[in-house]
Design a protein around this motif. Sequence first.
Motif, PDB file in Angstrom:
ATOM      1  N   ARG A 391       0.842  -1.202   0.000  1.00 56.86           N
ATOM      2  CA  ARG A 391       0.000   0.000   0.000  1.00 56.86           C
ATOM      3  C   ARG A 391       0.873   1.246   0.000  1.00 56.86           C
ATOM      4  N   SER A 392       0.301   2.329  -0.489  1.00 63.39           N
ATOM      5  CA  SER A 392       1.028   3.582  -0.584  1.00 63.39           C
ATOM      6  C   SER A 392       0.440   4.622   0.364  1.00 63.39           C
ATOM      7  N   MET A 393       1.318   5.443   0.961  1.00 62.16           N
ATOM      8  CA  MET A 393       0.883   6.569   1.787  1.00 62.16           C
ATOM      9  C   MET A 393       1.480   7.850   1.237  1.00 62.16           C
ATOM     10  N   SER A 394       0.678   8.890   1.169  1.00 65.00           N
ATOM     11  CA  SER A 394       1.163  10.174   0.667  1.00 65.00           C
ATOM     12  C   SER A 394       1.946  10.898   1.757  1.00 65.00           C
ATOM     13  N   LEU A 395       2.703  11.896   1.352  1.00 71.87           N
ATOM     14  CA  LEU A 395       3.459  12.708   2.301  1.00 71.87           C
ATOM     15  C   LEU A 395       2.527  13.352   3.320  1.00 71.87           C
ATOM     16  N   SER A 396       1.377  13.847   2.868  1.00 72.13           N
ATOM     17  CA  SER A 396       0.448  14.506   3.795  1.00 72.13           C
ATOM     18  C   SER A 396      -0.045  13.534   4.868  1.00 72.13           C
ATOM     19  N   ASP A 397      -0.252  12.256   4.489  1.00 71.32           N
ATOM     20  CA  ASP A 397      -0.668  11.259   5.479  1.00 71.32           C
ATOM     21  C   ASP A 397       0.452  10.978   6.470  1.00 71.32           C
ATOM     22  N   LEU A 398       1.689  10.920   5.979  1.00 69.47           N
ATOM     23  CA  LEU A 398       2.828  10.696   6.874  1.00 69.47           C
ATOM     24  C   LEU A 398       2.955  11.836   7.882  1.00 69.47           C
ATOM     25  N   VAL A 399       2.811  13.056   7.397  1.00 72.24           N
ATOM     26  CA  VAL A 399       2.897  14.221   8.286  1.00 72.24           C
ATOM     27  C   VAL A 399       1.760  14.193   9.300  1.00 72.24           C
ATOM     28  N   ALA A 400       0.551  13.856   8.839  1.00 69.07           N
ATOM     29  CA  ALA A 400      -0.611  13.795   9.740  1.00 69.07           C
ATOM     30  C   ALA A 400      -0.429  12.741  10.815  1.00 69.07           C
ATOM     31  N   ASN A 401       0.345  11.695  10.508  1.00 67.49           N
ATOM     32  CA  ASN A 401       0.605  10.634  11.484  1.00 67.49           C
ATOM     33  C   ASN A 401       1.895  10.866  12.262  1.00 67.49           C
ATOM     34  N   ASN A 402       2.344  12.130  12.295  1.00 67.23           N
ATOM     35  CA  ASN A 402       3.550  12.499  13.030  1.00 67.23           C
ATOM     36  C   ASN A 402       4.759  11.701  12.550  1.00 67.23           C
ATOM     37  N   TYR A 403       4.796  11.464  11.262  1.00 65.39           N
ATOM     38  CA  TYR A 403       5.883  10.758  10.598  1.00 65.39           C
ATOM     39  C   TYR A 403       6.051   9.319  11.082  1.00 65.39           C
ATOM     40  N   ARG A 404       5.016   8.774  11.670  1.00 68.63           N
ATOM     41  CA  ARG A 404       5.078   7.367  12.075  1.00 68.63           C
ATOM     42  C   ARG A 404       5.084   6.484  10.827  1.00 68.63           C
ATOM     43  N   LEU A 405       5.906   5.430  10.900  1.00 71.20           N
ATOM     44  CA  LEU A 405       6.039   4.527   9.765  1.00 71.20           C
ATOM     45  C   LEU A 405       5.551   3.125  10.091  1.00 71.20           C
ATOM     46  N   ASP A 406       4.785   3.002  11.161  1.00 72.10           N
ATOM     47  CA  ASP A 406       4.280   1.680  11.553  1.00 72.10           C
ATOM     48  C   ASP A 406       2.831   1.492  11.140  1.00 72.10           C
ATOM     49  N   VAL A 407       2.335   2.357  10.261  1.00 70.38           N
ATOM     50  CA  VAL A 407       0.971   2.223   9.752  1.00 70.38           C
ATOM     51  C   VAL A 407       1.032   2.196   8.233  1.00 70.38           C
ATOM     52  N   MET A 408       0.054   1.533   7.623  1.00 71.31           N
ATOM     53  CA  MET A 408       0.031   1.436   6.163  1.00 71.31           C
ATOM     54  C   MET A 408      -1.012   2.348   5.546  1.00 71.31           C
ATOM     55  N   THR A 409      -1.935   2.856   6.337  1.00 68.72           N
ATOM     56  CA  THR A 409      -3.009   3.677   5.797  1.00 68.72           C
ATOM     57  C   THR A 409      -3.169   4.912   6.656  1.00 68.72           C
ATOM     58  N   SER A 410      -3.929   5.869   6.166  1.00 66.50           N
ATOM     59  CA  SER A 410      -4.207   7.059   6.963  1.00 66.50           C
ATOM     60  C   SER A 410      -5.117   6.688   8.126  1.00 66.50           C
ATOM     61  N   GLN A 411      -5.200   7.572   9.114  1.00 60.60           N
ATOM     62  CA  GLN A 411      -5.976   7.279  10.319  1.00 60.60           C
ATOM     63  C   GLN A 411      -7.440   7.018  10.007  1.00 60.60           C
ATOM     64  N   SER A 412      -7.946   7.676   8.960  1.00 57.39           N
ATOM     65  CA  SER A 412      -9.356   7.482   8.629  1.00 57.39           C
ATOM     66  C   SER A 412      -9.633   6.093   8.087  1.00 57.39           C
ATOM     67  N   ASP A 413      -8.575   5.405   7.634  1.00 56.97           N
ATOM     68  CA  ASP A 413      -8.748   4.069   7.081  1.00 56.97           C
ATOM     69  C   ASP A 413      -8.327   2.983   8.060  1.00 56.97           C
ATOM     70  N   THR A 414      -8.104   3.356   9.336  1.00 54.35           N
ATOM     71  CA  THR A 414      -7.665   2.382  10.331  1.00 54.35           C
ATOM     72  C   THR A 414      -8.704   1.280  10.478  1.00 54.35           C
ATOM     73  N   PRO A 415      -8.302   0.010  10.498  1.00 52.19           N
ATOM     74  CA  PRO A 415      -9.259  -1.090  10.614  1.00 52.19           C
ATOM     75  C   PRO A 415     -10.097  -0.975  11.881  1.00 52.19           C
ATOM     76  N   HIS A 416     -11.265  -1.632  11.871  1.00 54.89           N
ATOM     77  CA  HIS A 416     -12.132  -1.621  13.021  1.00 54.89           C
ATOM     78  C   HIS A 416     -11.459  -2.296  14.212  1.00 54.89           C
ATOM     79  N   THR A 417     -11.924  -1.947  15.388  1.00 49.44           N
ATOM     80  CA  THR A 417     -11.310  -2.435  16.618  1.00 49.44           C
ATOM     81  C   THR A 417     -11.249  -3.943  16.670  1.00 49.44           C
ATOM     82  N   ASN A 418     -12.327  -4.628  16.236  1.00 46.25           N
ATOM     83  CA  ASN A 418     -12.329  -6.092  16.305  1.00 46.25           C
ATOM     84  C   ASN A 418     -11.218  -6.691  15.452  1.00 46.25           C
ATOM     85  N   THR A 419     -11.015  -6.107  14.243  1.00 42.48           N
ATOM     86  CA  THR A 419      -9.963  -6.614  13.371  1.00 42.48           C
ATOM     87  C   THR A 419      -8.596  -6.419  13.996  1.00 42.48           C
TER      88      THR A 419
END
Length: 466
Positions: A391-419
């Motif tokens: 998966r790809s993340m844009s620069l704006s998503d990286l900045v929004a995530n405080n440059y964290r690199l342990d996620v593959m998607t933006s916060q709005s696409d975070t999987p549901h809690t059960n998953t």
Amino acid sequence: MQDTADVTRRLWALCGVLRNDGITYHEYLNELTYLLFLKLAKELGVEKAIPREVGWEKLSSTPEAEKLDFYKESLKLLGEARNETVRDIFAGAKTAISSPVSLAQLVQAIDDIDWYRARQNGIGDVYEGLIEKNAQESRYGAGQYFTPRPVVEAIVQACRPTPNDSVYDPAAGTGGFLIAAGLHARDENGSSPRLSGIELVSDVRKLGLMNLILHELRGEVMLGDALNRPPHKHGFSLCLTNPPFGVKGSLTKEQNDLLDFPTGNKQLAFLQHAYKNLAPNGRAAIVVPDNVLFEEGVATSVRAKLVQDFRLHTVLRLPTGIFYATGVRTSVLFFCADGITSNTWFYDLREGQASFGKRRQFTSDDLQDFIDCYGPDALGRSERQETARFRSMSLSDLVANNYRLDVMTSQSDTPHTNTVTVERMLESTRSMTDELDAVQSNIQEIEKLLMSFAESANAADHAELS
């Protein structure tokens, strides 16, 4: 015909010959390094590099009672050899063997191997097999000196070294990355790049030098701490490295003065050292523990620098259980000194993956899909398509995530809690499996020690009765 795996097994089995001398796995590998050098200097016709007074034929033909004394004197003379590489390998060399009988057995067993056929299959592969066995059996330098070969080969295949490259590894260990880079360039283009490395531990550096020789590659592995060295004047076109895991402690003021962001975390220091040593348009791949991807404070500043001043184009999330240390979670950062980051691609080889360990070996096949997704361009500019793992993340998503690199998607696409909960449960189960593997390995070692102790005690009792 003896294949490399068979020769490796035979050589490693000889460790049992020396166990009664109280020699550890690591000491055994050192002993084998010295003896193999003498044997292969003869087989490869390069005995002119060693002093005339010593050599394999002389050692082999020396009477058993005198063999150990001759060997000790040989090590001393080799440490004073005119040839710089020979002198480096044997500098301060001493044998831990105390029994002439054990040495004679070792020499004879090495003589009995068909080295001509073994060489046809690759002497270097035999030696790397021994290094791997050392990491598996003793856990000496686990996660520090030995990077699993499938990981090394996949990284090198992605970065595609050429004879025009200058390849640098600031934590060279036994030379795995340097050798893989040299062999790749030689196989593809007929000649090797310039290979340079630095290694902190003297004995490990010797293994690296020997490893280069057995692969018939030329390169330098300097002894010292890379973090003490200022950036190379012209930089290197390719940096490949796996710095030591779990090494935290205060860096000296002089070391921190060489960094953009002073730190006590050597993993962050090595990451800074790597990017500061890249030549313009150079590329790098560095193995890091996962904490580098998400820690706050200095780690955030380092990641921001990496994204803002370099092109961090790919992150490979490796599965657990592939390094010879329990519970280690690692990723590989691929970046270039040819611009800034616009988007970063993440390949996840961890979630939904079978657990790796002694029961399920990690192989090159497990990384083939990553190589295919990475593409043929060494700079990571190939046209790419998203998949379930890629998966790809844009620069704006990286900045929004405080440059964290342990996620593959933006916060709005975070999987549901059960998953997320299920994924965490699966990963916890894999970690427990790895821990069980480690416990079983430790139990086996304890059993060996107890058996050895019992045999010694029985022998002593028998001697008293006699």
